[in-house]
Motif scaffolding. Structure first.
Motif, PDB file in Angstrom:
ATOM      1  N   ALA A  39       0.782  -1.151   0.095  1.00 29.66           N
ATOM      2  CA  ALA A  39      -0.038  -0.097   0.007  1.00 29.66           C
ATOM      3  C   ALA A  39       0.905   1.356  -0.026  1.00 29.66           C
ATOM      4  CB  ALA A  39      -0.815   0.099   1.265  1.00 29.66           C
ATOM      5  N   THR A  40       1.802   1.355   0.633  1.00 29.89           N
ATOM      6  CA  THR A  40       2.853   2.291   0.948  1.00 29.89           C
ATOM      7  C   THR A  40       3.497   2.479  -0.631  1.00 29.89           C
ATOM      8  OG1 THR A  40       3.123   1.949   3.068  1.00 29.89           O
ATOM      9  CG2 THR A  40       4.968   3.294   2.156  1.00 29.89           C
ATOM     10  N   ALA A  41       3.851   1.556  -1.331  1.00 28.34           N
ATOM     11  CA  ALA A  41       4.579   1.590  -2.509  1.00 28.34           C
ATOM     12  C   ALA A  41       3.553   2.154  -3.448  1.00 28.34           C
ATOM     13  CB  ALA A  41       5.242   0.384  -2.885  1.00 28.34           C
ATOM     14  N   GLU A  42       2.202   1.611  -3.430  1.00 27.37           N
ATOM     15  CA  GLU A  42       1.268   2.080  -4.362  1.00 27.37           C
ATOM     16  C   GLU A  42       1.095   3.462  -4.236  1.00 27.37           C
ATOM     17  OE1 GLU A  42      -3.203   1.325  -5.376  1.00 27.37           O
ATOM     18  OE2 GLU A  42      -2.314  -0.092  -4.267  1.00 27.37           O
ATOM     19  N   LYS A  46       1.594   6.661  -6.957  1.00 31.00           N
ATOM     20  CA  LYS A  46       0.651   7.648  -7.275  1.00 31.00           C
ATOM     21  C   LYS A  46       1.189   9.029  -7.189  1.00 31.00           C
ATOM     22  CE  LYS A  46      -4.066   6.177  -7.028  1.00 31.00           C
ATOM     23  NZ  LYS A  46      -5.369   6.160  -6.041  1.00 31.00           N
ATOM     24  N   ALA A  47       1.666   8.979  -6.245  1.00 33.32           N
ATOM     25  CA  ALA A  47       2.228  10.624  -5.796  1.00 33.32           C
ATOM     26  C   ALA A  47       3.302  10.749  -6.826  1.00 33.32           C
ATOM     27  CB  ALA A  47       2.844  10.668  -4.466  1.00 33.32           C
ATOM     28  N   GLN A  48       4.129  10.166  -7.384  1.00 34.68           N
ATOM     29  CA  GLN A  48       5.111  10.392  -8.326  1.00 34.68           C
ATOM     30  C   GLN A  48       4.585  10.608  -9.697  1.00 34.68           C
ATOM     31  OE1 GLN A  48       7.724   6.947  -7.959  1.00 34.68           O
ATOM     32  NE2 GLN A  48       9.036   8.099  -6.480  1.00 34.68           N
ATOM     33  N   GLU A  54       1.882  16.711 -13.614  1.00 29.70           N
ATOM     34  CA  GLU A  54       1.458  18.247 -12.967  1.00 29.70           C
ATOM     35  C   GLU A  54       2.739  18.941 -13.815  1.00 29.70           C
ATOM     36  OE1 GLU A  54       1.145  18.504  -8.892  1.00 29.70           O
ATOM     37  OE2 GLU A  54      -1.115  18.182  -9.004  1.00 29.70           O
ATOM     38  N   GLY A  55       4.001  18.404 -13.774  1.00 25.94           N
ATOM     39  CA  GLY A  55       5.190  18.693 -14.216  1.00 25.94           C
ATOM     40  C   GLY A  55       4.971  19.129 -15.799  1.00 25.94           C
ATOM     41  N   LYS A  56       4.348  17.927 -16.403  1.00 22.46           N
ATOM     42  CA  LYS A  56       4.213  18.126 -17.896  1.00 22.46           C
ATOM     43  C   LYS A  56       3.135  19.225 -18.068  1.00 22.46           C
ATOM     44  CE  LYS A  56       5.048  13.219 -18.643  1.00 22.46           C
ATOM     45  NZ  LYS A  56       4.681  12.095 -19.187  1.00 22.46           N
ATOM     46  N   LEU A  57       2.231  19.346 -17.332  1.00 18.71           N
ATOM     47  CA  LEU A  57       1.118  20.324 -17.481  1.00 18.71           C
ATOM     48  C   LEU A  57       1.876  21.553 -17.330  1.00 18.71           C
ATOM     49  CD1 LEU A  57      -1.938  19.084 -15.472  1.00 18.71           C
ATOM     50  CD2 LEU A  57      -1.718  19.435 -18.114  1.00 18.71           C
ATOM     51  N   ALA A  58       2.746  22.045 -16.453  1.00 21.37           N
ATOM     52  CA  ALA A  58       3.245  22.937 -16.109  1.00 21.37           C
ATOM     53  C   ALA A  58       4.072  23.566 -17.171  1.00 21.37           C
ATOM     54  CB  ALA A  58       4.246  23.060 -14.785  1.00 21.37           C
ATOM     55  N   ALA A  59       4.861  22.534 -17.885  1.00 19.47           N
ATOM     56  CA  ALA A  59       5.653  22.651 -19.125  1.00 19.47           C
ATOM     57  C   ALA A  59       4.714  23.380 -20.317  1.00 19.47           C
ATOM     58  CB  ALA A  59       6.027  21.528 -19.518  1.00 19.47           C
TER      59      ALA A  59
END
Length: 72
Positions: A39-42, A46-48, A54-59
């Motif tokens: 669960a922690t790995a999942e 997900k967060a990554q 969000e980084g791609k959207l910001a670009a």
């Protein structure tokens, strides 16, 4: 390998018993630990993925609010 200890506290008599886990308790403990690790790995994956999106959207000059405004 020693198994984790279990503490049983009888609040009526204030008796405290410390003992090793039984084989069944230890098997459940290991299963719970594996499930928690998964669960922690999942959640981390997900967060990554969200940060990457969000980084791609910001670009592209977009924010998540822009996408919400577009109905996406």
């Amino acid at each position: 390998m020693t198994k984790p200890m279990i503490r049983i506290h009888n609040t009526e008599t204030d008796e405290v018993i410390d003992r090793e886990m039984t084989n069944t308790e230890f098997a459940q403990y290991e299963a719970d630990q594996a499930a928690q690790a998964a669960a922690t790995a999942e959640a981390k994956a997900k967060a990554q993925a969200k940060a990457a999106a969000e980084g791609k959207l910001a670009a592209l000059g977009l924010t998540t609010d822009d996408l919400r405004a577009l109905g996406l």
